[in-house]
Design an enzyme around this catalytic site. Sequence first.
Site, mmCIF file in Angstrom:
data_model
loop_
_atom_site.group_PDB
_atom_site.id
_atom_site.type_symbol
_atom_site.label_atom_id
_atom_site.label_comp_id
_atom_site.label_asym_id
_atom_site.label_seq_id
_atom_site.Cartn_x
_atom_site.Cartn_y
_atom_site.Cartn_z
ATOM 1 N N TYR A 73 0.853 -1.186 0.000
ATOM 2 C CA TYR A 73 0.000 0.000 0.000
ATOM 3 C C TYR A 73 0.890 1.238 0.000
ATOM 4 O O TYR A 73 2.068 1.187 0.348
ATOM 5 C CB TYR A 73 -0.999 0.017 1.152
ATOM 6 C CG TYR A 73 -0.462 -0.085 2.567
ATOM 7 C CD1 TYR A 73 0.602 0.686 3.025
ATOM 8 C CD2 TYR A 73 -1.072 -0.943 3.475
ATOM 9 C CE1 TYR A 73 1.051 0.610 4.326
ATOM 10 C CE2 TYR A 73 -0.638 -1.018 4.791
ATOM 11 C CZ TYR A 73 0.436 -0.244 5.213
ATOM 12 O OH TYR A 73 0.875 -0.320 6.500
ATOM 13 N N THR A 74 0.302 2.380 -0.394
ATOM 14 C CA THR A 74 1.110 3.580 -0.636
ATOM 15 C C THR A 74 1.185 4.553 0.534
ATOM 16 O O THR A 74 2.080 5.387 0.583
ATOM 17 C CB THR A 74 0.549 4.349 -1.836
ATOM 18 O OG1 THR A 74 -0.792 4.769 -1.542
ATOM 19 C CG2 THR A 74 0.563 3.493 -3.103
ATOM 20 N N GLU A 129 1.488 -1.647 -6.213
ATOM 21 C CA GLU A 129 1.108 -0.733 -5.138
ATOM 22 C C GLU A 129 -0.385 -0.426 -5.238
ATOM 23 O O GLU A 129 -0.914 -0.234 -6.334
ATOM 24 C CB GLU A 129 1.893 0.578 -5.245
ATOM 25 C CG GLU A 129 3.385 0.449 -4.992
ATOM 26 C CD GLU A 129 3.745 0.649 -3.533
ATOM 27 O OE1 GLU A 129 2.833 0.889 -2.721
ATOM 28 O OE2 GLU A 129 4.958 0.569 -3.216
ATOM 29 N N HIS A 172 4.522 -6.920 1.364
ATOM 30 C CA HIS A 172 5.803 -6.337 1.752
ATOM 31 C C HIS A 172 6.177 -6.757 3.174
ATOM 32 O O HIS A 172 7.354 -6.951 3.497
ATOM 33 C CB HIS A 172 5.722 -4.813 1.642
ATOM 34 C CG HIS A 172 7.046 -4.162 1.447
ATOM 35 N ND1 HIS A 172 7.185 -2.808 1.270
ATOM 36 C CD2 HIS A 172 8.309 -4.660 1.404
ATOM 37 C CE1 HIS A 172 8.470 -2.508 1.127
ATOM 38 N NE2 HIS A 172 9.161 -3.617 1.204
#
Length: 282
Positions: free
Chosen positions: A49-50, A117, A166
Amino acid sequence: MKKEFLLFFVLLTGCHAYQPHTSSMQPIINRQYQAIGHQPRIDTLVIHYTVADERRSLALLTGEHVSSHYLIARLPKPNAAQPEIYQLVPESQAAWHAGVSAWRGTNNLNKTSIGIELVNKGFTPGSQQAEGYCQSYPPQQITALIELATKIVKKYTIAPENIVGHSDIAPLRKFDPGPCFPWQQLAEHGLGAWPDPQRVNRLLAGRTPSQPVTNQILLPLLQHYGYTVGEHPSIAQQQQLIRAFQFHFQPENISGKGDRLTLARLQALFLQYPWQQWKEPQ
């Protein structure tokens, strides 16, 4: 004089005709011997995620320090059925999305993975009394991800256990895509690993799922499944490793404290996606 000229002409044209054909001198490649020590160039899909909105995410991921192969917007634009999918790096090139990372014996996953992402505010860790907050993912965004990931996985023959977050490949540094990410939904579409509930129940063998399990039992199994934490981790690091597993496979408990359900799901994954030999307890 005329004879001499004709002789010179014959010699000249003869020399011109006798030019070696170097283009036919191709190297011979012997493919008889194949090395065992190798792996596919792309064998892992990493989801992130960003922690930023779409505009800021695009600015960050097209800058000098970090990048990703794809960015999926949170919501569709007006009159669009699905959110925008931006391809920021060609799949043939490495994107800088993984950083210091390791998974199942491979380090530096930038070289061997595709990064996706998702525009999302991310996970905010809580206090001792609360486990934290994460932003949910809209159904349209997950649908777009499933369609994109399905194509990537098919193209590169990526194994289910190598579709990771991640936080799986950098458990001491990262939280993404967080406990709100619908890993089970992806697995139901053939994308990623998920412990079989019936096998989990057999492994629980009637024990209370919330019964505590020590780190000494969980850590070796986590490392054998593919997680990396380094030598002599502190208690806090051990808990963060367990929490990374829970983010992915036990979102109902992200305390970092393992229980019987944590152990049973980990054992089930070991049996379904073996990396090293392991046998189900009798």
